[in-house]
Scaffold this motif. Structure first.
Motif, PDB file in Angstrom:
ATOM      1  N   GLU A 184       0.833  -1.204   0.000  1.00 42.04           N
ATOM      2  CA  GLU A 184       0.000   0.000   0.000  1.00 42.04           C
ATOM      3  C   GLU A 184       0.872   1.259   0.000  1.00 42.04           C
ATOM      4  O   GLU A 184       0.639   2.197  -0.759  1.00 42.04           O
ATOM      5  N   GLY A 185       1.889   1.285   0.853  1.00 41.28           N
ATOM      6  CA  GLY A 185       2.770   2.450   0.929  1.00 41.28           C
ATOM      7  C   GLY A 185       3.548   2.680  -0.354  1.00 41.28           C
ATOM      8  O   GLY A 185       3.695   3.815  -0.813  1.00 41.28           O
ATOM      9  N   ARG A 186       4.046   1.601  -0.955  1.00 46.25           N
ATOM     10  CA  ARG A 186       4.790   1.757  -2.208  1.00 46.25           C
ATOM     11  C   ARG A 186       3.876   2.124  -3.364  1.00 46.25           C
ATOM     12  O   ARG A 186       4.294   2.846  -4.275  1.00 46.25           O
ATOM     13  N   LEU A 187       2.650   1.651  -3.345  1.00 49.68           N
ATOM     14  CA  LEU A 187       1.690   2.056  -4.371  1.00 49.68           C
ATOM     15  C   LEU A 187       1.382   3.550  -4.224  1.00 49.68           C
ATOM     16  O   LEU A 187       1.299   4.279  -5.219  1.00 49.68           O
ATOM     17  N   ASN A 188       1.249   4.014  -2.987  1.00 48.94           N
ATOM     18  CA  ASN A 188       1.062   5.452  -2.750  1.00 48.94           C
ATOM     19  C   ASN A 188       2.250   6.242  -3.286  1.00 48.94           C
ATOM     20  O   ASN A 188       2.084   7.303  -3.889  1.00 48.94           O
ATOM     21  N   GLN A 189       3.474   5.738  -3.064  1.00 46.94           N
ATOM     22  CA  GLN A 189       4.660   6.409  -3.589  1.00 46.94           C
ATOM     23  C   GLN A 189       4.648   6.444  -5.119  1.00 46.94           C
ATOM     24  O   GLN A 189       5.040   7.437  -5.726  1.00 46.94           O
ATOM     25  N   TYR A 190       4.218   5.347  -5.721  1.00 44.22           N
ATOM     26  CA  TYR A 190       4.135   5.269  -7.177  1.00 44.22           C
ATOM     27  C   TYR A 190       3.232   6.398  -7.703  1.00 44.22           C
ATOM     28  O   TYR A 190       3.599   7.115  -8.635  1.00 44.22           O
ATOM     29  N   HIS A 191       2.074   6.552  -7.090  1.00 43.10           N
ATOM     30  CA  HIS A 191       1.145   7.614  -7.504  1.00 43.10           C
ATOM     31  C   HIS A 191       1.704   9.003  -7.160  1.00 43.10           C
ATOM     32  O   HIS A 191       1.517   9.949  -7.926  1.00 43.10           O
ATOM     33  N   GLU A 192       2.394   9.105  -6.034  1.00 38.17           N
ATOM     34  CA  GLU A 192       3.033  10.369  -5.664  1.00 38.17           C
ATOM     35  C   GLU A 192       4.061  10.775  -6.723  1.00 38.17           C
ATOM     36  O   GLU A 192       4.153  11.948  -7.095  1.00 38.17           O
ATOM     37  N   ALA A 193       4.831   9.801  -7.206  1.00 37.99           N
ATOM     38  CA  ALA A 193       5.836  10.085  -8.237  1.00 37.99           C
ATOM     39  C   ALA A 193       5.171  10.627  -9.501  1.00 37.99           C
ATOM     40  O   ALA A 193       5.709  11.533 -10.152  1.00 37.99           O
ATOM     41  N   ASN A 194       4.007  10.089  -9.843  1.00 42.24           N
ATOM     42  CA  ASN A 194       3.285  10.585 -11.024  1.00 42.24           C
ATOM     43  C   ASN A 194       2.854  12.034 -10.846  1.00 42.24           C
ATOM     44  O   ASN A 194       2.745  12.770 -11.818  1.00 42.24           O
ATOM     45  N   ALA A 195       2.584  12.433  -9.616  1.00 38.12           N
ATOM     46  CA  ALA A 195       2.088  13.775  -9.348  1.00 38.12           C
ATOM     47  C   ALA A 195       3.200  14.820  -9.231  1.00 38.12           C
ATOM     48  O   ALA A 195       2.938  16.018  -9.310  1.00 38.12           O
ATOM     49  N   LEU A 196       4.434  14.375  -9.018  1.00 38.27           N
ATOM     50  CA  LEU A 196       5.538  15.319  -8.870  1.00 38.27           C
ATOM     51  C   LEU A 196       5.919  15.901 -10.221  1.00 38.27           C
ATOM     52  O   LEU A 196       5.904  15.217 -11.236  1.00 38.27           O
ATOM     53  N   ASN A 197       6.280  17.168 -10.212  1.00 36.49           N
ATOM     54  CA  ASN A 197       6.658  17.851 -11.444  1.00 36.49           C
ATOM     55  C   ASN A 197       8.161  17.707 -11.665  1.00 36.49           C
ATOM     56  O   ASN A 197       8.932  18.587 -11.335  1.00 36.49           O
ATOM     57  N   SER A 198       8.533  16.560 -12.207  1.00 38.87           N
ATOM     58  CA  SER A 198       9.938  16.280 -12.483  1.00 38.87           C
ATOM     59  C   SER A 198       9.998  15.262 -13.612  1.00 38.87           C
ATOM     60  O   SER A 198       9.087  14.439 -13.755  1.00 38.87           O
ATOM     61  N   ASP A 199      11.052  15.314 -14.410  1.00 40.95           N
ATOM     62  CA  ASP A 199      11.118  14.338 -15.491  1.00 40.95           C
ATOM     63  C   ASP A 199      11.460  12.941 -14.976  1.00 40.95           C
ATOM     64  O   ASP A 199      11.149  11.944 -15.620  1.00 40.95           O
ATOM     65  N   HIS A 200      12.078  12.845 -13.792  1.00 39.86           N
ATOM     66  CA  HIS A 200      12.330  11.531 -13.205  1.00 39.86           C
ATOM     67  C   HIS A 200      12.372  11.622 -11.681  1.00 39.86           C
ATOM     68  O   HIS A 200      12.699  12.658 -11.116  1.00 39.86           O
TER      69      HIS A 200
END
Length: 177
Positions: free
Chosen positions: A64-80
């Protein structure tokens, strides 16, 4: 913009956190490992080693926590975005401990893809155990082999990071992206 998700993984004590911190020092966006947080929260509730006492619950919390991080990464404004471990790590550990898990684990790993996987090999000279890292070096070797095979099973070709200084390992990763 959808961020390119880059996983830094490897068995216990291979230098992942040191590399993540060095990447941050260089201005890179990083998401940190959450297993220590899950372990510490359980210890506050009187459970010394949640993974050993209830591996499925521990792994569900990690997934659950890593899935949240996955979605958080999608929301961050960065190319990687660099991530300290990915979703398949949860499955690798469950397989290592020969623990059954629901199909949602496999489904989650299959349907949430990373762009690059860097894997750190076991390295006895830098391995240290502590309050949250209870594995012996020999166990860390076995866990590492499960990580390699699990990521490959999900269709990744992990890039092995050479055994160099933290600075050199960090530069290797940055040069590869």
């Amino acid at each position: 913009m959808k961020s390119k998700k880059i996983v830094i993984t490897g068995g216990p004590g291979t230098g992942k956190s040191s590399i993540i911190h060095k990447l941050e020092d260089k201005g890179e966006k990083c998401l940190h490992e959450i297993s220590r947080q899950v372990t510490l929260e359980a210890q506050k509730e009187g459970i010394d080693q949640l993974f050993l006492e209830n591996p499925l619950l521990f792994s569900e919390k990690l997934l659950e926590g890593r899935l949240n991080q996955y979605h958080e990464a999608n929301a961050l404004n960065s190319d990687h975005i660099f991530m300290d471990r990915g979703l398949p790590d949860v499955v690798a550990y469950m397989d290592y401990f020969n623990t059954n898990y629901p199909d949602i684990f496999d489904h989650t790993c299959t349907n949430h893809r990373y762009e690059l996987i860097f894997i750190l090999p076991p390295w006895k000279e830098i391995y240290k155990s502590d309050n949250e890292r209870y594995e012996s070096f020999e166990e860390a070797l076995k866990i590492s082999s499960y990580l390699y095979s699990t990521y490959r099973r999900y269709g990744y070709d992990p890039i092995e990071v050479p055994k160099l200084t933290v600075e050199e390992r960090t530069d290797f990763i940055l040069d590869m992206i």
